[in-house]
Design a protein around this motif. Sequence first.
Motif, PDB file in Angstrom:
ATOM      1  N   ALA A  85       0.827  -1.211   0.000  1.00  0.00           N
ATOM      2  CA  ALA A  85       0.000   0.000   0.000  1.00  0.00           C
ATOM      3  C   ALA A  85       0.860   1.260   0.000  1.00  0.00           C
ATOM      4  N   THR A  86       2.095   1.162   0.503  1.00  0.00           N
ATOM      5  CA  THR A  86       2.997   2.310   0.544  1.00  0.00           C
ATOM      6  C   THR A  86       3.725   2.498  -0.782  1.00  0.00           C
ATOM      7  N   ASP A  87       4.406   1.432  -1.212  1.00  0.00           N
ATOM      8  CA  ASP A  87       5.182   1.497  -2.451  1.00  0.00           C
ATOM      9  C   ASP A  87       5.404   0.065  -2.932  1.00  0.00           C
ATOM     10  N   VAL A  88       4.852  -0.284  -4.069  1.00  0.00           N
ATOM     11  CA  VAL A  88       4.940  -1.663  -4.547  1.00  0.00           C
ATOM     12  C   VAL A  88       6.380  -2.055  -4.837  1.00  0.00           C
ATOM     13  N   ARG A  89       7.151  -1.134  -5.434  1.00  0.00           N
ATOM     14  CA  ARG A  89       8.545  -1.469  -5.752  1.00  0.00           C
ATOM     15  C   ARG A  89       9.354  -1.703  -4.480  1.00  0.00           C
ATOM     16  N   LEU A  90       9.149  -0.849  -3.483  1.00  0.00           N
ATOM     17  CA  LEU A  90       9.814  -1.041  -2.199  1.00  0.00           C
ATOM     18  C   LEU A  90       9.380  -2.364  -1.567  1.00  0.00           C
ATOM     19  N   ASP A 137      -1.518 -11.628  11.745  1.00  0.00           N
ATOM     20  CA  ASP A 137      -2.542 -11.902  12.766  1.00  0.00           C
ATOM     21  C   ASP A 137      -3.396 -13.105  12.362  1.00  0.00           C
ATOM     22  N   GLY A 138      -2.786 -14.018  11.616  1.00  0.00           N
ATOM     23  CA  GLY A 138      -3.470 -15.241  11.212  1.00  0.00           C
ATOM     24  C   GLY A 138      -4.508 -15.069  10.128  1.00  0.00           C
ATOM     25  N   ALA A 139      -4.561 -13.901   9.501  1.00  0.00           N
ATOM     26  CA  ALA A 139      -5.586 -13.637   8.478  1.00  0.00           C
ATOM     27  C   ALA A 139      -4.915 -13.313   7.139  1.00  0.00           C
ATOM     28  N   ASN A 140      -5.680 -13.457   6.066  1.00  0.00           N
ATOM     29  CA  ASN A 140      -5.171 -13.080   4.747  1.00  0.00           C
ATOM     30  C   ASN A 140      -4.910 -11.580   4.688  1.00  0.00           C
ATOM     31  N   ILE A 141      -3.833 -11.208   3.977  1.00  0.00           N
ATOM     32  CA  ILE A 141      -3.520  -9.798   3.778  1.00  0.00           C
ATOM     33  C   ILE A 141      -3.804  -9.471   2.310  1.00  0.00           C
ATOM     34  N   ILE A 142      -4.797  -8.646   2.078  1.00  0.00           N
ATOM     35  CA  ILE A 142      -5.229  -8.332   0.719  1.00  0.00           C
ATOM     36  C   ILE A 142      -4.400  -7.173   0.154  1.00  0.00           C
ATOM     37  N   VAL A 143      -3.938  -7.348  -1.070  1.00  0.00           N
ATOM     38  CA  VAL A 143      -3.239  -6.280  -1.784  1.00  0.00           C
ATOM     39  C   VAL A 143      -4.280  -5.512  -2.581  1.00  0.00           C
ATOM     40  N   ARG A 144      -4.600  -4.316  -2.145  1.00  0.00           N
ATOM     41  CA  ARG A 144      -5.682  -3.552  -2.770  1.00  0.00           C
ATOM     42  C   ARG A 144      -5.165  -2.639  -3.891  1.00  0.00           C
ATOM     43  N   ASP A 145      -5.855  -2.672  -5.000  1.00  0.00           N
ATOM     44  CA  ASP A 145      -5.563  -1.813  -6.158  1.00  0.00           C
ATOM     45  C   ASP A 145      -4.094  -1.855  -6.575  1.00  0.00           C
ATOM     46  N   PRO A 146      -3.543  -3.047  -6.817  1.00  0.00           N
ATOM     47  CA  PRO A 146      -2.146  -3.104  -7.271  1.00  0.00           C
ATOM     48  C   PRO A 146      -2.025  -2.551  -8.680  1.00  0.00           C
ATOM     49  N   PRO A 147      -0.881  -2.004  -9.039  1.00  0.00           N
ATOM     50  CA  PRO A 147      -0.708  -1.500 -10.407  1.00  0.00           C
ATOM     51  C   PRO A 147      -0.779  -2.645 -11.411  1.00  0.00           C
ATOM     52  N   SER A 148      -1.167  -2.322 -12.621  1.00  0.00           N
ATOM     53  CA  SER A 148      -1.371  -3.357 -13.644  1.00  0.00           C
ATOM     54  C   SER A 148      -0.081  -4.103 -13.953  1.00  0.00           C
ATOM     55  N   TRP A 149       1.071  -3.398 -13.909  1.00  0.00           N
ATOM     56  CA  TRP A 149       2.335  -4.071 -14.216  1.00  0.00           C
ATOM     57  C   TRP A 149       2.665  -5.137 -13.174  1.00  0.00           C
ATOM     58  N   PHE A 150       2.234  -4.914 -11.924  1.00  0.00           N
ATOM     59  CA  PHE A 150       2.480  -5.924 -10.902  1.00  0.00           C
ATOM     60  C   PHE A 150       1.562  -7.123 -11.087  1.00  0.00           C
ATOM     61  N   GLU A 151       0.302  -6.886 -11.395  1.00  0.00           N
ATOM     62  CA  GLU A 151      -0.621  -7.998 -11.644  1.00  0.00           C
ATOM     63  C   GLU A 151      -0.152  -8.849 -12.822  1.00  0.00           C
ATOM     64  N   ALA A 152       0.513  -8.196 -13.780  1.00  0.00           N
ATOM     65  CA  ALA A 152       0.992  -8.928 -14.955  1.00  0.00           C
ATOM     66  C   ALA A 152       2.060  -9.952 -14.602  1.00  0.00           C
ATOM     67  N   ILE A 153       2.777  -9.755 -13.493  1.00  0.00           N
ATOM     68  CA  ILE A 153       3.817 -10.694 -13.088  1.00  0.00           C
ATOM     69  C   ILE A 153       3.229 -12.086 -12.881  1.00  0.00           C
ATOM     70  N   GLY A 154       2.081 -12.161 -12.245  1.00  0.00           N
ATOM     71  CA  GLY A 154       1.473 -13.454 -11.965  1.00  0.00           C
ATOM     72  C   GLY A 154       0.359 -13.851 -12.910  1.00  0.00           C
TER      73      GLY A 154
END
Length: 313
Positions: A85-90, A137-154
Amino acid sequence: MRDSRIVAFGLRWSHLLALVGLVIVASVLSPYFLEFRNIMNVLRGASVLCIVAVGMTLVILSRGVDLSVGSILGLSGATFALLAATDVRLAIVAALAVGVAVGLVNGLLVAWLGLQPFIATVATLIAARGLVYIVSDGANIIVRDPPSWFEAIGSGHLGPVPVPIFIAAAVVLALWFLLAHTAFGRHVYAVGANEEAARLYGVKVRLIKVLVYCISGLLAALASIIQVSRLTVAEPNAGQLIELDAIAATLIGGTTFDGGIGGVPGTVLGVLILAVLGNLLNLKGVSPFVQMVLQGGIIVIAVVVSELRQRRR
């Protein structure tokens, strides 16, 4: 004499012959197996395991084992998801750094403290998995609104081929070149074959051991990024038991726990054997529990063939 040559040929190329035979059987038993879409799904599904398994190959070649790769995958994925959420590249850099850091701990425990690889990496397996549950905390961590280039990786494609396949292929080529054409690769084989002789020859044995564990951790972290990119969620139990699949693929491909024997091409064949078998059994509706039994039998057969191959040598 002719029979002896046939046996030698069969033992040497057993994993390749097994893959070809399995593909033929699968194509006969299921009309859907050879469909392009299914083949791409098989290869994309195998890409994460392939990346982890080639890292495992380096460790086993040096006469070690890394049981922590599944926990590294989970911890790196959680690290990425928390920072995305702060910086995808970081977040990507941090996730990879986590993988290298856990690998470094493994290497130091084995090379400098003299712990058995099994004990050292079981300890980091437990510790890293505990950290995953703490940070998530034992729960899924959702990546919200990732950039399209990151979604393309998977999830992206280059032409008709999924991007993860290209990433896995690049990793395989890099690791193959590293082992086959560099001093580091020769030293890995030397350490696995005879650690004391390698030390007398001037090889920095401790450094080699640390480096192979760092590479294994790095590749497990890379696999986590691909997985999170595809799912857009980091699961606290992600990567569980992938270490066993990675070891299985490595052993099926001809690399042995004796060290110094095997390599990346064989491991890739081992990954493909597991992927094709799993896909065929899924297409035929076979229970996943039965699949586990079959996989265990394949590992036993692979080890027996490996032992026969070494005796002939």
